[in-house]
Design an enzyme around this catalytic site. Structure first.
Site, PDB file in Angstrom:
ATOM      1  N   GLU A 182      -7.485 -19.340  29.685  1.00  0.00           N
ATOM      2  CA  GLU A 182      -6.479 -19.869  30.610  1.00  0.00           C
ATOM      3  C   GLU A 182      -6.859 -21.216  31.232  1.00  0.00           C
ATOM      4  O   GLU A 182      -7.057 -21.319  32.449  1.00  0.00           O
ATOM      5  CB  GLU A 182      -6.195 -18.840  31.710  1.00  0.00           C
ATOM      6  CG  GLU A 182      -5.729 -17.506  31.175  1.00  0.00           C
ATOM      7  CD  GLU A 182      -5.337 -16.518  32.286  1.00  0.00           C
ATOM      8  OE1 GLU A 182      -5.459 -16.854  33.468  1.00  0.00           O
ATOM      9  OE2 GLU A 182      -4.900 -15.411  31.944  1.00  0.00           O
ATOM     10  N   GLU A 376      -4.479 -10.424  27.089  1.00  0.00           N
ATOM     11  CA  GLU A 376      -4.352  -9.827  28.430  1.00  0.00           C
ATOM     12  C   GLU A 376      -2.899  -9.479  28.671  1.00  0.00           C
ATOM     13  O   GLU A 376      -1.997 -10.276  28.370  1.00  0.00           O
ATOM     14  CB  GLU A 376      -4.765 -10.799  29.547  1.00  0.00           C
ATOM     15  CG  GLU A 376      -6.236 -11.001  29.711  1.00  0.00           C
ATOM     16  CD  GLU A 376      -6.568 -11.909  30.900  1.00  0.00           C
ATOM     17  OE1 GLU A 376      -5.778 -11.987  31.863  1.00  0.00           O
ATOM     18  OE2 GLU A 376      -7.630 -12.546  30.832  1.00  0.00           O
TER      19      GLU A 376
HETATM   20  O1  IFM Z   1      -7.539 -11.293  36.694  1.00  0.00           O
HETATM   21  C1  IFM Z   1      -6.893 -12.302  35.975  1.00  0.00           C
HETATM   22  C2  IFM Z   1      -7.746 -12.759  34.819  1.00  0.00           C
HETATM   23  O2  IFM Z   1      -8.994 -13.184  35.233  1.00  0.00           O
HETATM   24  C3  IFM Z   1      -7.061 -13.907  34.110  1.00  0.00           C
HETATM   25  N1  IFM Z   1      -5.710 -13.569  33.770  1.00  0.00           N
HETATM   26  C4  IFM Z   1      -4.873 -13.019  34.784  1.00  0.00           C
HETATM   27  C5  IFM Z   1      -5.575 -11.834  35.436  1.00  0.00           C
HETATM   28  C6  IFM Z   1      -4.671 -11.241  36.537  1.00  0.00           C
HETATM   29  O3  IFM Z   1      -4.396 -12.195  37.498  1.00  0.00           O
END
Ligand code: IFM
Length: 468
Positions: A182, A376
């Site tokens: 990210e 994710e």
């Molecule tokens: O916890 C975060 C993660 O570190 C990166 N992506 C989003 C998740 C939820 O906010």
């Protein structure tokens, strides 16, 4: 829903089962600073998150990652739990400040030793390790002394050195290597809105950071290729960005701007070897165009084998005269994020699985030829244990809906290779500290007891049968 129904899969809906392709990779993800704790153990240096978390008012109730889930000491127990819960793949990140406490210079062998033990433990338990090299815990030394963290071009080269030494140690056993997690958050929450470490609020610096992160991705990608890694990837947080009124050209243009500064600013250089014209114009507008040196883009476009997608919610955009720019989205003046009807998670995030299907199909169409993986996806809810059980029906519904969305994208031709839930464990949710619980496994932070939530048992049935 009784626990027996969850365990046997009898709690499934009446809808016919959906089969996923053979070899589909199932699992869960975490990140080093969010779970490891042991912040000063075995020579680990400080990271920008150690520093940021100590600044008053930056993190909920002053929480830090000092102890977190104590995973650094309890990793054996956690790996056993991963295997017991049927996770075929485990995505975790390596803490750069453990491997190179000063960011550059000498390697801290004891830091690498920890990941060596973790990888061996995973393999012995039959769980595929998937490494992310940067999940936001930049060594503080690279921020200090006017170096400027990711605003400094040298940070990209240091990142590649760290990637090389880490791959030299673990590359014989870890097949999949993700450079960045990210970069949007690292650049724009870290340097524009200041919500994340290092907490700076300077738009020009944010664009410099964004470019250097991508340069770091490319340089590290080359180093990983040279080390012979099997699968190279990059993980982006992406969203479907729609206009509130698709017939209103102002709304459409506003949505396009957000799509640019959230999605295309990273997708295009990585997968097409160029910044889109509207993003080049933003670099220019904020005085950062000079950061893009000749020869950078071919490096950034080092071919990847897998694009990781972190998806949580879609974005709906409406033009609004006079609206100030949203701090994390430079160039966003004159627009607002429109409310979206329907349920929200404990983060206040809108639940809409169609956004994931549309995103996967859009990526397949606009950036063909790159295999995709959801690296994710998940939701925070205010879970409460009752004895040995944590009932979390909202999370099960969230996961079920999003897995159906992935299946729909697969059926429509998207090349999706896997799905990793966020997160394996409840953990340090950045500026929200331990207040938000994303885990499939509940953590009692007082005792460090782990309790698999109902969602973990439900998910195990999906992963074991490869059907939903
Ligand atoms: O916890 C975060 C993660 O570190 C990166 N992506 C989003 C998740 C939820 O906010």
């Amino acid at each position: 829903m009784s626990i027996e129904q969850l365990v046997t899969g009898a709690a499934r809906t009446a809808a016919p089962p959906l089969a996923f392709p053979a070899g589909f990779r199932w699992g869960a993800a975490t990140a080093a600073y969010q779970i490891e704790g042991a912040a000063t153990e075995d020579g680990r240096g400080p990271s920008i998150w150690d520093t940021f978390a100590r600044r008053p008012g930056r993190v909920h109730e002053g929480h830090t990652g000092d102890v977190a889930c104590d995973h650094y000491r309890r990793y054996r127990e956690d790996v056993a739990l991963l295997a017991e819960l049927g996770m075929g793949t485990y995505r975790f990140s390596i803490a750069w400040p453990r491997v190179k406490p000063g960011g550059t210079g000498p390697v801290n062998v004891r830091g690498l030793d920890f990941y060596d033990r973790l990888v061996d433990e995973l393999l012995a338990a039959g769980v595929e390790p998937m490494v992310t090299l940067y999940h936001w815990d930049l060594p503080q030394a690279l921020e200090d002394g006017g170096r400027g963290g990711w605003a400094d071009r040298d940070t990209a080269a240091h990142f590649a050195e760290y990637a090389a030494v880490t791959a030299a140690r673990l590359g014989d056993r870890v097949g999949t290597w993700t450079t960045l997690n990210e970069p949007w958050c690292a650049a724009f929450l870290g340097y524009a809105s200041g919500d994340h470490a290092p907490g700076r609020t300077d738009v020009r610096t944010a664009f410099r950071a964004a470019h250097h992160l991508m340069l770091g991705h490319g340089l590290a990608g080359q180093a990983l290729r040279a080390a012979g890694v099997r699968e190279l990837s990059l993980t982006l947080n992406l969203a479907r960005v729609s206009s509130a009124d698709p017939a209103d050209p102002h709304d459409v243009a506003a949505a396009r701007r957000i799509d640019g500064v959230l999605n295309r600013i990273f997708l295009d250089p990585a997968l097409r070897g160029e910044y889109p014209a509207d993003m080049l114009a933003l670099f220019d507008r904020f005085g950062a165009a000079d950061v893009i040196a000749d020869g950078d883009l071919p490096v950034i476009a080092t071919p990847i084998d897998l694009l990781g997608i972190n998806y949580y919610q879609p974005v709906l955009v409406r033009a609004q005269i006079g609206a100030p720019a949203l701090p994390a989205y430079p160039g966003s003046e004159g627009l607002v994020f429109a409310p979206q009807p329907g349920p929200v998670t404990g983060m206040g995030w809108h639940v809409d699985p169609t956004g994931l299907t549309d995103l996967l199909l859009r990526l397949s169409r606009d950036y063909p030829g790159v295999p995709l993986m959801v690296t994710e996806n998940g939701a925070a809810y205010p879970d409460e244990p009752a004895g040995d059980r944590v009932a979390d029906p909202d999370r099960i519904a969230y996961l079920d809906g999003h897995l159906r969305a992935v299946h729909e994208a697969l059926s429509a031709g998207a090349d999706v290779r896997g799905y990793l839930a966020w997160s394996f464990l409840d953990n340090f949710e950045w500026a929200f500290g331990y207040d938000k619980r994303f885990g499939l496994v509940y953590i009692d932070y007082e005792t460090q007891r782990r309790i698999p939530k109902d969602s973990a048992l439900w998910y195990r049935n999906v992963t074991r049968t490869n059907t939903l």
